[in-house]
Design a protein around this motif. Structure first.
Motif, PDB file in Angstrom:
ATOM      1  N   ARG A 104     -36.577  18.573 -66.347  1.00 26.58           N
ATOM      2  CA  ARG A 104     -36.192  19.018 -64.991  1.00 26.58           C
ATOM      3  C   ARG A 104     -36.688  17.999 -63.981  1.00 26.58           C
ATOM      4  O   ARG A 104     -37.868  17.630 -63.979  1.00 26.58           O
ATOM      5  CB  ARG A 104     -36.809  20.388 -64.690  1.00 26.58           C
ATOM      6  CG  ARG A 104     -36.365  20.986 -63.379  1.00 26.58           C
ATOM      7  CD  ARG A 104     -37.084  22.288 -63.103  1.00 26.58           C
ATOM      8  NE  ARG A 104     -38.499  22.052 -62.750  1.00 26.58           N
ATOM      9  CZ  ARG A 104     -39.334  23.028 -62.418  1.00 26.58           C
ATOM     10  NH1 ARG A 104     -38.921  24.304 -62.418  1.00 26.58           N
ATOM     11  NH2 ARG A 104     -40.589  22.745 -62.110  1.00 26.58           N
ATOM     12  N   THR A 105     -35.781  17.564 -63.123  1.00 35.04           N
ATOM     13  CA  THR A 105     -36.127  16.555 -62.114  1.00 35.04           C
ATOM     14  C   THR A 105     -35.682  17.051 -60.737  1.00 35.04           C
ATOM     15  O   THR A 105     -34.591  17.613 -60.597  1.00 35.04           O
ATOM     16  CB  THR A 105     -35.442  15.216 -62.416  1.00 35.04           C
ATOM     17  OG1 THR A 105     -35.821  14.784 -63.730  1.00 35.04           O
ATOM     18  CG2 THR A 105     -35.837  14.156 -61.398  1.00 35.04           C
ATOM     19  N   GLY A 106     -36.498  16.749 -59.702  1.00 39.20           N
ATOM     20  CA  GLY A 106     -36.105  17.098 -58.321  1.00 39.20           C
ATOM     21  C   GLY A 106     -37.067  18.078 -57.706  1.00 39.20           C
ATOM     22  O   GLY A 106     -38.267  18.075 -57.992  1.00 39.20           O
ATOM     23  N   GLY A 107     -36.483  18.955 -56.908  1.00 41.58           N
ATOM     24  CA  GLY A 107     -37.309  19.900 -56.172  1.00 41.58           C
ATOM     25  C   GLY A 107     -37.859  19.279 -54.891  1.00 41.58           C
ATOM     26  O   GLY A 107     -37.529  18.134 -54.523  1.00 41.58           O
ATOM     27  N   THR A 112     -40.880  15.387 -62.042  1.00 42.64           N
ATOM     28  CA  THR A 112     -40.197  15.552 -63.331  1.00 42.64           C
ATOM     29  C   THR A 112     -41.135  16.256 -64.301  1.00 42.64           C
ATOM     30  O   THR A 112     -42.285  15.858 -64.473  1.00 42.64           O
ATOM     31  CB  THR A 112     -39.772  14.188 -63.907  1.00 42.64           C
ATOM     32  OG1 THR A 112     -38.869  13.556 -63.011  1.00 42.64           O
ATOM     33  CG2 THR A 112     -39.110  14.365 -65.267  1.00 42.64           C
ATOM     34  N   TYR A 172     -32.648  21.131 -58.304  1.00 41.65           N
ATOM     35  CA  TYR A 172     -33.072  20.446 -59.530  1.00 41.65           C
ATOM     36  C   TYR A 172     -31.851  19.942 -60.308  1.00 41.65           C
ATOM     37  O   TYR A 172     -30.753  20.480 -60.210  1.00 41.65           O
ATOM     38  CB  TYR A 172     -33.869  21.380 -60.440  1.00 41.65           C
ATOM     39  CG  TYR A 172     -35.216  21.786 -59.891  1.00 41.65           C
ATOM     40  CD1 TYR A 172     -36.297  20.908 -59.940  1.00 41.65           C
ATOM     41  CD2 TYR A 172     -35.401  23.048 -59.340  1.00 41.65           C
ATOM     42  CE1 TYR A 172     -37.535  21.282 -59.434  1.00 41.65           C
ATOM     43  CE2 TYR A 172     -36.635  23.432 -58.850  1.00 41.65           C
ATOM     44  CZ  TYR A 172     -37.693  22.545 -58.902  1.00 41.65           C
ATOM     45  OH  TYR A 172     -38.927  22.928 -58.406  1.00 41.65           O
ATOM     46  N   THR A 173     -32.142  18.911 -61.079  1.00 40.04           N
ATOM     47  CA  THR A 173     -31.181  18.396 -62.064  1.00 40.04           C
ATOM     48  C   THR A 173     -31.808  18.536 -63.437  1.00 40.04           C
ATOM     49  O   THR A 173     -32.987  18.191 -63.626  1.00 40.04           O
ATOM     50  CB  THR A 173     -30.821  16.930 -61.785  1.00 40.04           C
ATOM     51  OG1 THR A 173     -30.222  16.823 -60.492  1.00 40.04           O
ATOM     52  CG2 THR A 173     -29.847  16.415 -62.828  1.00 40.04           C
ATOM     53  N   TYR A 174     -31.013  18.998 -64.391  1.00 44.81           N
ATOM     54  CA  TYR A 174     -31.540  19.270 -65.738  1.00 44.81           C
ATOM     55  C   TYR A 174     -30.811  18.420 -66.768  1.00 44.81           C
ATOM     56  O   TYR A 174     -29.591  18.220 -66.683  1.00 44.81           O
ATOM     57  CB  TYR A 174     -31.376  20.743 -66.092  1.00 44.81           C
ATOM     58  CG  TYR A 174     -32.153  21.692 -65.208  1.00 44.81           C
ATOM     59  CD1 TYR A 174     -33.430  22.106 -65.571  1.00 44.81           C
ATOM     60  CD2 TYR A 174     -31.603  22.179 -64.026  1.00 44.81           C
ATOM     61  CE1 TYR A 174     -34.149  22.988 -64.760  1.00 44.81           C
ATOM     62  CE2 TYR A 174     -32.311  23.052 -63.222  1.00 44.81           C
ATOM     63  CZ  TYR A 174     -33.581  23.453 -63.603  1.00 44.81           C
ATOM     64  OH  TYR A 174     -34.294  24.314 -62.801  1.00 44.81           O
ATOM     65  N   ASP A 186     -26.495  19.550 -62.482  1.00 49.18           N
ATOM     66  CA  ASP A 186     -27.349  19.881 -61.337  1.00 49.18           C
ATOM     67  C   ASP A 186     -27.393  21.383 -61.158  1.00 49.18           C
ATOM     68  O   ASP A 186     -26.620  22.123 -61.781  1.00 49.18           O
ATOM     69  CB  ASP A 186     -26.883  19.159 -60.067  1.00 49.18           C
ATOM     70  CG  ASP A 186     -25.441  19.482 -59.712  1.00 49.18           C
ATOM     71  OD1 ASP A 186     -25.026  20.640 -59.871  1.00 49.18           O
ATOM     72  OD2 ASP A 186     -24.723  18.550 -59.278  1.00 49.18           O
ATOM     73  N   GLN A 187     -28.281  21.816 -60.328  1.00 50.60           N
ATOM     74  CA  GLN A 187     -28.539  23.245 -60.222  1.00 50.60           C
ATOM     75  C   GLN A 187     -27.320  24.034 -59.727  1.00 50.60           C
ATOM     76  O   GLN A 187     -27.084  25.154 -60.170  1.00 50.60           O
ATOM     77  CB  GLN A 187     -29.724  23.463 -59.261  1.00 50.60           C
ATOM     78  CG  GLN A 187     -30.251  24.872 -59.240  1.00 50.60           C
ATOM     79  CD  GLN A 187     -31.526  24.981 -58.422  1.00 50.60           C
ATOM     80  OE1 GLN A 187     -32.104  23.969 -58.012  1.00 50.60           O
ATOM     81  NE2 GLN A 187     -31.974  26.211 -58.173  1.00 50.60           N
TER      82      GLN A 187
END
Length: 206
Positions: A104-107, A112, A172-174, A186-187
């Motif tokens: 999981r990346t972002g927020g 990450t 987030y991007t998963y 992406d979310q």
């Protein structure tokens, strides 16, 4: 005085009858055997009749006894697995191999985090530096739920990258890796099947 012998004259008819009687007697005697019985050749069975075979016996060719009847087996073989309950494996594959890996990346902070789950349900959490930040093991029920979600997602037919949904700022991007397939979303564009996988995973942070 000379003596004269009187010879009786024989009549011609009597001589003929006498000769016939003599010939008839000779013929009768000639037809008898040594013991006075009829000629053995007269009592022989007529030639050409079969001998040596009793009445009703089969001939030597063409008649073979029928093969013994074969009744079906009373215990037919059972095909492998027939009548046995098939329980799906709770942990497919090697228990020490990775079952699924999700990053999981972002927020808001743009960090990450990664969660790695193995086939036996043990999991490892990695921090922003890809260092172990926690470990644990899923219960059998939790592992069953994760396996069911992964099977339903059908990674082989998911798009490699899911897009087109609404943009979520600071979302987030998963990235998912499972069974040799890698998909990302992406979310705002995530398919429901992947959302179910996320819900069955251990938490990304402790």
């Amino acid at each position: 005085m000379r003596t004269f012998r009187t010879v009786a004259a024989v009549r011609p008819g009597a001589a003929v009858r006498l000769a016939g009687a003599v010939l008839l007697g000779a013929a009768v005697l000639a037809g008898c055997g040594p013991a006075g019985s009829p000629d053995a050749s007269m009592s022989r069975a007529p030639s050409g009749l079969p001998s040596g075979l009793p009445s009703g016996s089969p001939t030597s060719t063409g008649d073979k006894p029928p093969p013994p009847s074969q009744s079906p087996s009373t215990n037919p073989g059972r095909s492998p697995g027939q009548g046995q309950s098939q329980t799906p494996s709770r942990n497919p594959g090697n228990a020490t191999e990775t079952l699924v890996r999700v990053t999981r990346t972002g927020g808001f902070a743009g960090q990450t985090h990664t969660v790695v789950v193995k086939g036996d349900g043990s999991w490892t959490r990695l921090d922003v530096k890809a260092q172990p930040a926690g470990t644990g093991k899923m219960s059998p029920q939790e592992l069953d739920a994760l396996n069911a979600a992964l099977a339903k997602a059908d990674f082989a037919h998911l798009p490699r990258v899911s897009t087109g949904g609404p943009v979520i700022y600071d979302g987030y991007t998963y990235a998912f890796v499972h069974d040799g397939f890698e998909v990302a979303s992406d979310q705002g564009s995530m398919p429901p099947a992947l959302e179910a996988v996320l819900a069955a995973l251990p938490p990304f942070t402790g």
